[in-house]
Design a protein around this motif. Structure first.
Motif, PDB file in Angstrom:
ATOM      1  N   ASP A   1     -15.240  15.193   7.122  1.00  0.00           N
ATOM      2  CA  ASP A   1     -16.552  14.641   6.743  1.00  0.00           C
ATOM      3  C   ASP A   1     -16.645  14.795   5.221  1.00  0.00           C
ATOM      4  O   ASP A   1     -16.811  15.919   4.728  1.00  0.00           O
ATOM      5  CB  ASP A   1     -17.646  15.459   7.458  1.00  0.00           C
ATOM      6  CG  ASP A   1     -19.037  14.883   7.228  1.00  0.00           C
ATOM      7  OD1 ASP A   1     -19.145  13.737   6.762  1.00  0.00           O
ATOM      8  OD2 ASP A   1     -20.013  15.590   7.513  1.00  0.00           O
TER       9      ASP A   1
ATOM     10  N   THR B   1     -20.758   5.990   9.429  1.00  0.00           N
ATOM     11  CA  THR B   1     -22.049   6.186  10.095  1.00  0.00           C
ATOM     12  C   THR B   1     -23.165   5.513   9.291  1.00  0.00           C
ATOM     13  O   THR B   1     -23.079   5.395   8.076  1.00  0.00           O
ATOM     14  CB  THR B   1     -22.360   7.684  10.286  1.00  0.00           C
ATOM     15  OG1 THR B   1     -22.533   8.297   9.004  1.00  0.00           O
ATOM     16  CG2 THR B   1     -21.245   8.379  11.042  1.00  0.00           C
TER      17      THR B   1
ATOM     18  N   GLY C   1     -26.601   6.296   9.348  1.00  0.00           N
ATOM     19  CA  GLY C   1     -27.874   7.019   9.341  1.00  0.00           C
ATOM     20  C   GLY C   1     -28.737   6.750   8.119  1.00  0.00           C
ATOM     21  O   GLY C   1     -29.955   6.848   8.183  1.00  0.00           O
TER      22      GLY C   1
ATOM     23  N   ILE D   1     -29.533   2.024  14.175  1.00  0.00           N
ATOM     24  CA  ILE D   1     -28.424   2.643  13.428  1.00  0.00           C
ATOM     25  C   ILE D   1     -27.123   2.068  13.975  1.00  0.00           C
ATOM     26  O   ILE D   1     -26.931   2.017  15.192  1.00  0.00           O
ATOM     27  CB  ILE D   1     -28.437   4.172  13.602  1.00  0.00           C
ATOM     28  CG1 ILE D   1     -29.703   4.733  12.951  1.00  0.00           C
ATOM     29  CG2 ILE D   1     -27.184   4.805  13.002  1.00  0.00           C
ATOM     30  CD1 ILE D   1     -29.817   6.227  13.022  1.00  0.00           C
TER      31      ILE D   1
ATOM     32  N   ASN E   1     -23.088   2.589  13.872  1.00  0.00           N
ATOM     33  CA  ASN E   1     -21.877   3.312  13.480  1.00  0.00           C
ATOM     34  C   ASN E   1     -20.696   2.406  13.821  1.00  0.00           C
ATOM     35  O   ASN E   1     -20.727   1.695  14.828  1.00  0.00           O
ATOM     36  CB  ASN E   1     -21.751   4.625  14.260  1.00  0.00           C
ATOM     37  CG  ASN E   1     -22.882   5.595  13.941  1.00  0.00           C
ATOM     38  OD1 ASN E   1     -23.479   5.533  12.871  1.00  0.00           O
ATOM     39  ND2 ASN E   1     -23.176   6.496  14.863  1.00  0.00           N
TER      40      ASN E   1
ATOM     41  N   ARG F   1     -33.124   3.946  15.929  1.00  0.00           N
ATOM     42  CA  ARG F   1     -33.374   5.006  14.951  1.00  0.00           C
ATOM     43  C   ARG F   1     -34.589   5.829  15.393  1.00  0.00           C
ATOM     44  O   ARG F   1     -35.670   5.277  15.600  1.00  0.00           O
ATOM     45  CB  ARG F   1     -33.648   4.398  13.570  1.00  0.00           C
ATOM     46  CG  ARG F   1     -33.960   5.435  12.497  1.00  0.00           C
ATOM     47  CD  ARG F   1     -34.242   4.772  11.169  1.00  0.00           C
ATOM     48  NE  ARG F   1     -33.068   4.055  10.683  1.00  0.00           N
ATOM     49  CZ  ARG F   1     -32.016   4.620  10.097  1.00  0.00           C
ATOM     50  NH1 ARG F   1     -32.007   5.921   9.891  1.00  0.00           N
ATOM     51  NH2 ARG F   1     -30.989   3.903   9.702  1.00  0.00           N
TER      52      ARG F   1
ATOM     53  N   GLY G   1     -38.301   9.992  11.729  1.00  0.00           N
ATOM     54  CA  GLY G   1     -38.174  11.302  11.072  1.00  0.00           C
ATOM     55  C   GLY G   1     -36.912  11.382  10.237  1.00  0.00           C
ATOM     56  O   GLY G   1     -36.050  10.509  10.315  1.00  0.00           O
TER      57      GLY G   1
ATOM     58  N   PHE H   1     -33.709  13.930   9.354  1.00  0.00           N
ATOM     59  CA  PHE H   1     -33.022  15.015  10.057  1.00  0.00           C
ATOM     60  C   PHE H   1     -31.982  15.664   9.145  1.00  0.00           C
ATOM     61  O   PHE H   1     -31.335  15.002   8.342  1.00  0.00           O
ATOM     62  CB  PHE H   1     -32.368  14.474  11.327  1.00  0.00           C
ATOM     63  CG  PHE H   1     -33.364  13.808  12.239  1.00  0.00           C
ATOM     64  CD1 PHE H   1     -34.137  14.567  13.106  1.00  0.00           C
ATOM     65  CD2 PHE H   1     -33.569  12.443  12.193  1.00  0.00           C
ATOM     66  CE1 PHE H   1     -35.087  13.965  13.930  1.00  0.00           C
ATOM     67  CE2 PHE H   1     -34.512  11.824  13.005  1.00  0.00           C
ATOM     68  CZ  PHE H   1     -35.279  12.590  13.876  1.00  0.00           C
TER      69      PHE H   1
ATOM     70  N   THR I   1     -27.183  16.039  10.414  1.00  0.00           N
ATOM     71  CA  THR I   1     -26.730  15.120  11.465  1.00  0.00           C
ATOM     72  C   THR I   1     -25.232  14.797  11.317  1.00  0.00           C
ATOM     73  O   THR I   1     -24.506  14.726  12.309  1.00  0.00           O
ATOM     74  CB  THR I   1     -27.539  13.805  11.442  1.00  0.00           C
ATOM     75  OG1 THR I   1     -27.520  13.283  10.119  1.00  0.00           O
ATOM     76  CG2 THR I   1     -28.962  14.033  11.884  1.00  0.00           C
TER      77      THR I   1
ATOM     78  N   THR J   1     -24.786  14.091  19.639  1.00  0.00           N
ATOM     79  CA  THR J   1     -25.618  14.132  18.433  1.00  0.00           C
ATOM     80  C   THR J   1     -26.997  13.533  18.720  1.00  0.00           C
ATOM     81  O   THR J   1     -28.024  14.058  18.276  1.00  0.00           O
ATOM     82  CB  THR J   1     -24.910  13.361  17.291  1.00  0.00           C
ATOM     83  OG1 THR J   1     -23.601  13.917  17.139  1.00  0.00           O
ATOM     84  CG2 THR J   1     -25.662  13.471  15.973  1.00  0.00           C
TER      85      THR J   1
END
Ligand SMILES: Nc1ncnc2c1ncn2[C@@H]1O[C@H](COP(=O)(O)OP(=O)(O)O)[C@@H](O)[C@H]1O
Ligand SMILES: Cc1ncc(COP(=O)(O)O)c(N)n1
Length: 265
Positions: free
Chosen positions: A108, A174, A176, A183, A185, A201, A204, A206, A209, A238
């Protein structure tokens, strides 16, 4: 003694004291998926549910000592790399991974926190492309990270092709951060586009994630899943953690990564 050995994932990541992202997110995710995380801390951060105030990479020599101690003792089924903080740390992780070729690596490419605040004081992109991406099984950039790493690519497909040409086996971009109501991906592998995953989606903001998704991916791969299967499972995991998020501070919500395994919730 229990003779059952859980899959082991070695995680290289930073510590987030609010417990929302970084190594704690990784530990919660991997543990709730029945894996055993072996955790090598790359950096300490001062951050809350809003943003990062500051961070300090650990001594590189000591980080290598942490990893070598475990690797010489415990058989690892997958690696997960999160916050790397400095070029020096990336060089050290690269050298370590050379000795453990063949073990899947989920990377990541963390450069900043979702809520704001850099997680590196220097440009890491060249070290990512030269040292980590060539040894990566699945890279999980968000769309912003993909465009930053592949700055001359004019589409996400071109970014993914570039990342695979550098050596990444699979690319999961991704969505997000895209602000769209849905969303998306997207997964590429073996030099071609494989699949698109759409989800509603949730309202909020987050925290953690990306850490959750990439750790879940490493966990499912360590359990023996194919990359495409692990991507599907990790997204479901997730989504459930995000759906069960809690407000602990005044900024972003924190996903409940234990919601997966606890029947009481
Ligand atoms: N608001 C949201 N609603 C539902 N799922 C989300 C939401 N935000 C993130 N996710 C899930 O978490 C994944 C990782 O989040 P993303 O923000 O893309 O990564 P990062 O934290 O690395 O920036 C997304 O691809 C999506 O599957
Ligand atoms: C120590 C650490 N590592 C990673 C992130 C990024 O988190 P996100 O999953 O929100 O991109 C973070 N905020 N802190």
């Amino acid at each position: 003694m229990n003779e059952m050995r859980p899959p082991v994932v070695m995680v290289f990541a930073g510590h987030d004291p609010c417990g929302g992202a970084g190594i704690q997110a990784d530990i919660e995710t991997l543990t709730s998926l029945g894996c055993h995380p072996c955790t090598v801390i790359t950096a300490l951060t001062a951050q809350d549910t809003h943003c990062v105030r500051d961070f300090q990479p650990v001594s590189v020599t000591f980080m290598v000592e942490q990893a070598r101690a475990v690797l010489e003792d415990v058989r690892v089924d997958a690696f997960k790399i999160g916050m790397t903080a400095s070029v020096e740390i990336i060089e050290a992780i690269h050298t370590l991974l050379q000795d453990y070729a063949g073990i899947p690596v989920v990377f990541d490419p963390v450069m900043a926190a979702g809520g704001g605040g850099a997680l590196s004081k220097e440009n890491l992109i060249e070290a990512f492309t030269d040292l980590l991406i060539p040894v990566t099984t699945v890279i999980t950039p968000n769309s912003l990270e993909a465009k930053l790493i592949c700055s001359d690519a004019d589409s996400l497909d071109a970014c993914a092709q570039q990342l695979m040409a550098l050596g990444a086996g699979y690319v999961l971009v991704t969505g997000g951060h895209d602000k769209s109501p849905e969303i998306i991906n997207r997964l590429w592998g073996h030099r071609q586009f494989l699949e698109e995953y759409k989800q509603k989606r949730l309202p909020g903001d987050f925290h953690g994630t990306g850490c959750t998704l990439s750790s879940a991916l490493a966990g499912y791969i360590a359990h023996g899943a194919s990359v495409a299967g692990a991507v599907r499972e990790a997204q479901a995991y997730t989504a459930k953690a995000i759906h069960n998020s809690r407000r602990l501070g005044m900024g972003q919500l924190i996903p409940d990564r234990l919601a997966w395994s606890s029947k009481a919730r």
